[in-house]
Enzyme design. Structure first.
Site, mmCIF file in Angstrom:
data_model
loop_
_atom_site.group_PDB
_atom_site.id
_atom_site.type_symbol
_atom_site.label_atom_id
_atom_site.label_comp_id
_atom_site.label_asym_id
_atom_site.label_seq_id
_atom_site.Cartn_x
_atom_site.Cartn_y
_atom_site.Cartn_z
ATOM 1 N N HIS A 48 0.078 -4.229 -2.477
ATOM 2 C CA HIS A 48 1.373 -4.081 -1.825
ATOM 3 C C HIS A 48 1.604 -5.269 -0.886
ATOM 4 O O HIS A 48 0.678 -6.032 -0.606
ATOM 5 C CB HIS A 48 1.461 -2.750 -1.057
HETATM 6 P P1 TYD Z 1 -2.679 2.114 2.077
HETATM 7 O O1 TYD Z 1 -2.111 1.248 3.151
HETATM 8 O O2 TYD Z 1 -1.897 2.199 0.789
HETATM 9 O O3 TYD Z 1 -4.178 1.651 1.733
HETATM 10 P P2 TYD Z 1 -4.720 0.321 0.998
HETATM 11 O O4 TYD Z 1 -3.762 -0.784 1.234
HETATM 12 O O5 TYD Z 1 -6.045 0.087 1.627
HETATM 13 O O6 TYD Z 1 -4.869 0.599 -0.465
HETATM 14 O O7 TYD Z 1 -2.916 3.567 2.679
HETATM 15 C C1 TYD Z 1 -3.630 4.556 1.972
HETATM 16 C C2 TYD Z 1 -3.189 5.918 2.480
HETATM 17 O O8 TYD Z 1 -3.482 6.084 3.862
HETATM 18 C C3 TYD Z 1 -1.699 6.168 2.312
HETATM 19 O O9 TYD Z 1 -1.533 7.471 1.797
HETATM 20 C C4 TYD Z 1 -1.140 6.126 3.685
HETATM 21 C C5 TYD Z 1 -2.305 6.433 4.579
HETATM 22 N N1 TYD Z 1 -2.263 5.667 5.829
HETATM 23 C C6 TYD Z 1 -2.005 6.302 7.029
HETATM 24 O O10 TYD Z 1 -1.771 7.522 7.091
HETATM 25 N N2 TYD Z 1 -1.984 5.566 8.190
HETATM 26 C C7 TYD Z 1 -2.227 4.242 8.195
HETATM 27 O O11 TYD Z 1 -2.216 3.600 9.285
HETATM 28 C C8 TYD Z 1 -2.477 3.573 6.941
HETATM 29 C C9 TYD Z 1 -2.717 2.102 6.877
HETATM 30 C C10 TYD Z 1 -2.480 4.324 5.787
#
Ligand code: TYD
Length: 133
Positions: A48
């Site tokens: 992303h």
């Molecule tokens: P995501 O940012 O998509 O993780 P990555 O980039 O490491 O693959 O986040 C994964 C999940 O965690 C998503 O369901 C949202 C949640 N999340 C939170 O609740 N708070 C946060 O601060 C972050 C970064 C993610």
């Protein structure tokens, strides 16, 4: 597309210490800190970009490869030392690959979690950075 910020290590025979301070070695006001831990080398993460979030990312343990893409250039860098911080500002597509050695990532952010700030579709990302159809 990205910057590397090298933190000063306080090196002692009992261990090492690094610190992050807003507007000193971190170029923004830290509003949120999150950790990625219990990582598994079989799985990549990220895929992303953010519309406006700034982040400073470092591996407090282990190592990981970050693939970064600004819509024109794609580059992979390795975070493998807690003092080596990756600063991401602006719209940059990021992927995390090859988590290894029990990698733990610390991520400092200039804003609260907001799902609406995410661009999760690569074609949409290219359109937003002006390199799509
Ligand atoms: P995501 O940012 O998509 O993780 P990555 O980039 O490491 O693959 O986040 C994964 C999940 O965690 C998503 O369901 C949202 C949640 N999340 C939170 O609740 N708070 C946060 O601060 C972050 C970064 C993610």
């Amino acid at each position: 597309m990205y910057k590397i910020i090298q933190l000063t290590k306080c090196d002692d025979k009992s261990g090492k210490l690094i610190s992050c301070e807003s507007f000193k070695n971190v170029p923004f006001d830290i509003k949120r800190v999150y950790c990625i831990y219990n990582t598994d080398s079989r799985f990549s993460r990220g895929f992303h970009a953010h519309k406006s979030l700034s982040q400073l990312i470092f591996a407090v343990n282990g190592a990981v490869d970050f693939t970064l893409d600004d819509g024109v250039n794609r580059e992979t860098i390795t975070l493998d030392d807690p003092s080596k911080c990756l600063l991401l500002e602006g719209v940059v597509w990021r992927e995390m690959h090859n988590f290894r050695n029990n990698c733990v990532l610390n991520i400092l952010c200039n804003d609260y979690y907001d799902d609406l700030d995410y661009i999760r579709d690569y074609d949409m990302f290219l359109k937003i950075v002006g390199n799509g159809e």
